[in-house]
Design a protein around this motif. Structure first.
Motif, short mmCIF file in Angstrom:
data_model
loop_
_atom_site.label_atom_id
_atom_site.label_comp_id
_atom_site.label_asym_id
_atom_site.label_seq_id
_atom_site.Cartn_x
_atom_site.Cartn_y
_atom_site.Cartn_z
N PRO A 73 0.69 -1.19 -0.01
CA PRO A 73 -0.15 -0.02 0.08
C PRO A 73 0.76 1.24 -0.02
CG PRO A 73 -0.29 -1.14 2.13
CD PRO A 73 0.47 -2.13 1.00
N TRP A 74 2.08 1.29 0.61
CA TRP A 74 3.03 2.34 0.45
C TRP A 74 3.65 2.71 -0.71
CZ3 TRP A 74 1.09 5.35 4.40
CH2 TRP A 74 0.65 4.66 5.47
N ARG A 75 3.90 1.52 -1.23
CA ARG A 75 4.44 1.71 -2.69
C ARG A 75 3.53 2.28 -3.60
NH1 ARG A 75 9.04 -1.94 -4.31
NH2 ARG A 75 9.05 -3.82 -2.61
N LEU A 76 2.47 2.05 -3.53
CA LEU A 76 1.14 2.74 -4.21
C LEU A 76 1.08 4.28 -3.87
CD1 LEU A 76 -1.54 -0.06 -4.39
CD2 LEU A 76 0.10 0.44 -6.20
N ARG A 77 1.11 4.33 -2.70
CA ARG A 77 0.86 5.94 -2.36
C ARG A 77 2.26 6.69 -2.58
NH1 ARG A 77 -2.07 6.29 3.67
NH2 ARG A 77 -3.52 4.57 3.20
N HIS A 78 3.42 6.21 -2.52
CA HIS A 78 4.56 6.81 -3.10
C HIS A 78 5.40 6.18 -4.12
CE1 HIS A 78 4.32 9.57 0.59
NE2 HIS A 78 3.89 8.63 1.25
N PRO A 79 4.80 6.15 -5.32
CA PRO A 79 5.53 5.47 -6.45
C PRO A 79 7.10 6.22 -6.88
CG PRO A 79 3.70 7.03 -7.30
CD PRO A 79 3.61 6.59 -5.80
N GLU A 80 7.05 7.52 -6.11
CA GLU A 80 8.41 8.24 -6.41
C GLU A 80 9.41 7.62 -5.74
OE1 GLU A 80 6.79 10.52 -3.13
OE2 GLU A 80 5.94 9.24 -4.61
N VAL A 81 9.09 6.79 -4.61
CA VAL A 81 10.22 6.21 -3.71
C VAL A 81 10.77 4.99 -4.16
CG1 VAL A 81 10.85 5.52 -1.45
CG2 VAL A 81 9.32 7.66 -1.63
N GLU A 82 12.12 4.72 -4.37
CA GLU A 82 12.59 3.71 -4.92
C GLU A 82 12.72 2.79 -3.41
OE1 GLU A 82 17.20 1.94 -6.21
OE2 GLU A 82 16.62 4.10 -6.43
N VAL A 83 12.32 1.60 -3.77
CA VAL A 83 12.12 0.54 -2.49
C VAL A 83 12.99 -0.70 -2.54
CG1 VAL A 83 10.62 -0.62 -0.71
CG2 VAL A 83 9.73 1.28 -1.92
N VAL A 84 13.86 -0.89 -1.74
CA VAL A 84 14.56 -2.10 -1.63
C VAL A 84 13.99 -2.98 -0.58
CG1 VAL A 84 16.93 -3.23 -1.44
CG2 VAL A 84 16.76 -1.03 -2.46
N ALA A 85 13.50 -3.94 -0.72
CA ALA A 85 12.89 -5.00 0.46
C ALA A 85 14.21 -5.92 0.54
CB ALA A 85 11.80 -5.89 -0.43
N HIS A 86 14.48 -6.22 2.09
CA HIS A 86 15.35 -7.08 2.60
C HIS A 86 14.86 -7.74 3.85
CE1 HIS A 86 20.02 -6.99 3.65
NE2 HIS A 86 19.22 -7.60 4.68
N ALA A 87 15.00 -9.09 3.42
CA ALA A 87 14.35 -9.87 4.52
C ALA A 87 15.76 -11.01 4.86
CB ALA A 87 13.24 -10.85 4.13
N GLU A 88 15.94 -10.79 6.12
CA GLU A 88 17.08 -11.83 6.59
C GLU A 88 16.95 -12.35 8.08
OE1 GLU A 88 21.98 -10.33 7.93
OE2 GLU A 88 20.69 -9.08 6.56
N GLN A 89 17.54 -13.70 7.85
CA GLN A 89 17.44 -14.24 9.20
C GLN A 89 18.40 -13.73 10.35
OE1 GLN A 89 18.07 -18.48 8.80
NE2 GLN A 89 18.08 -18.94 11.03
N GLY A 90 18.33 -13.63 11.36
CA GLY A 90 18.72 -13.20 12.54
C GLY A 90 18.29 -12.00 13.58
N SER A 91 19.28 -11.70 14.46
CA SER A 91 18.45 -10.66 15.51
C SER A 91 18.20 -9.44 14.89
CB SER A 91 19.54 -10.46 16.69
OG SER A 91 19.34 -9.15 17.18
N ALA A 92 17.05 -9.11 15.38
CA ALA A 92 16.55 -7.63 14.51
C ALA A 92 17.61 -6.49 14.50
CB ALA A 92 15.16 -7.45 15.06
N GLY A 93 17.98 -6.47 16.00
CA GLY A 93 18.92 -5.24 16.12
C GLY A 93 20.06 -5.55 15.36
N HIS A 94 20.77 -6.47 15.05
CA HIS A 94 22.03 -6.83 14.47
C HIS A 94 21.70 -6.68 12.91
CE1 HIS A 94 23.91 -9.49 17.91
NE2 HIS A 94 23.94 -8.24 18.09
N VAL A 95 20.61 -7.07 12.39
CA VAL A 95 20.55 -6.93 10.98
C VAL A 95 19.95 -5.42 10.71
CG1 VAL A 95 18.63 -7.61 9.51
CG2 VAL A 95 19.34 -9.38 10.85
#
Length: 291
Positions: free
Chosen positions: A222-244
């Motif tokens: 929904p946020w990509r649709l609202r802000h098509p001008e923003v280039e988005v990189v999606a990053h999913a990674e296994q690990g501690s949230a703080g460290h990642v």
């Protein structure tokens, strides 16, 4: 009437860095900056000569010096300022009640401090109803987070849970005209935490990693649709949230994380992930409250 950004100052290097960051952000977003210096006369219970008038004048001088510097550096800035006769936490919480953002100063790699002595910084971050940005000074110099780096945001939970955090991050990236890196950290659940239902859902996506990536994309859609001008990189990674998050934000302009608003007998809490990045991130950190 312009939206308002509140910044707390006390004349220290930390608060000057926070005020300048706030001014830059306000100019980008066409917002008004309200500078607050909390000062309350408190006679000391020790035999030391105190001059209430001199301390009051110094409080006003801090405010005037901050105003003059901000106007000199940012001539187009919409600005107001006040000395609030109260201690910092309640004074700043009241000032920021209807604000878009509260900006605080902090020291480099350490506890939130600066003009916020002791636990004041964490109390404000844990209790404010608006996003709170911690801007730091390291080795005597402000770390502004300016430049060509990305805005990095930590995403967790479902679409609704992360909506406020993503809204803030997308708006910030759009105002700065930089890419947004959305990070979702995940861990393998304990063997006894598996359930037939959760395993079936994960299996539909081909395993836990594809499931986490799909959950991230769903939250971003929904946020990509609202802000098509923003280039988005999606990053999913296994690990501690703080460290990642800290790794992903090593060259970031700003790191955005969420803080779940909870009722607790122990009072408001910052949260473990926000606590970790506030202490160790190399860039300013925004903590966004959400339910």
């Amino acid at each position: 009437m312009k939206r308002t950004l509140v910044v707390g100052v006390d004349g220290s290097a930390e608060s000057r860095a926070a005020a300048d960051w706030a001014a830059q952000e306000a100019v980008r977003r066409d917002m008004h900056v309200h500078v607050v210096h909390a000062w309350q006369w408190k006679p000391l219970a020790v035999p030391v000569v105190q001059d209430r008038g001199a301390e009051a004048r110094r409080a006003q001088e801090i405010l005037e010096e901050t105003e003059a510097e901000l106007i000199r550096r940012h001539p187009r800035l919409s600005l107001s300022a006040e000395v609030v006769p109260d201690v910092p936490v309640p004074a700043l919480l009241r000032a920021a009640k209807d604000a878009e953002m509260l900006v605080l100063g902090s020291r480099g790699h350490g506890a939130v401090a600066g003009f916020l002595l002791g636990s004041y910084g964490q109390q404000l971050i844990a209790s404010a109803e608006c996003p709170v940005v911690s801007v730091r000074v390291r080795r005597g110099r402000p770390v502004s987070g300016a430049g060509e780096g990305e805005v990095v945001v930590g995403q967790q939970g479902g679409v609704e849970e992360s909506a406020e955090v993503l809204r803030f991050a997308f708006e910030t990236a759009a105002a700065r005209k930089v890419p947004l890196r959305a990070v979702r950290a995940w861990s393998l659940p304990p063997v006894y935490g598996y359930s037939p239902g959760s395993l079936w859902i994960a299996d539909q996506f081909g395993g836990l990693e594809p499931f986490e990536k799909a959950a991230l994309e769903q939250a971003l859609e929904p946020w990509r649709l609202r802000h098509p001008e923003v280039e988005v990189v999606a990053h999913a990674e296994q690990g501690s949230a703080g460290h990642v998050l800290l790794s992903a934000a090593s060259d970031a302009q700003l790191l955005v994380v969420g803080r779940r608003v909870r009722e607790s007998a122990l009072g408001a809490r910052v949260g473990s992930v926000a606590h970790a990045v506030l202490h160790h991130a190399a860039c300013p950190v925004a903590v966004v409250p959400h339910h």
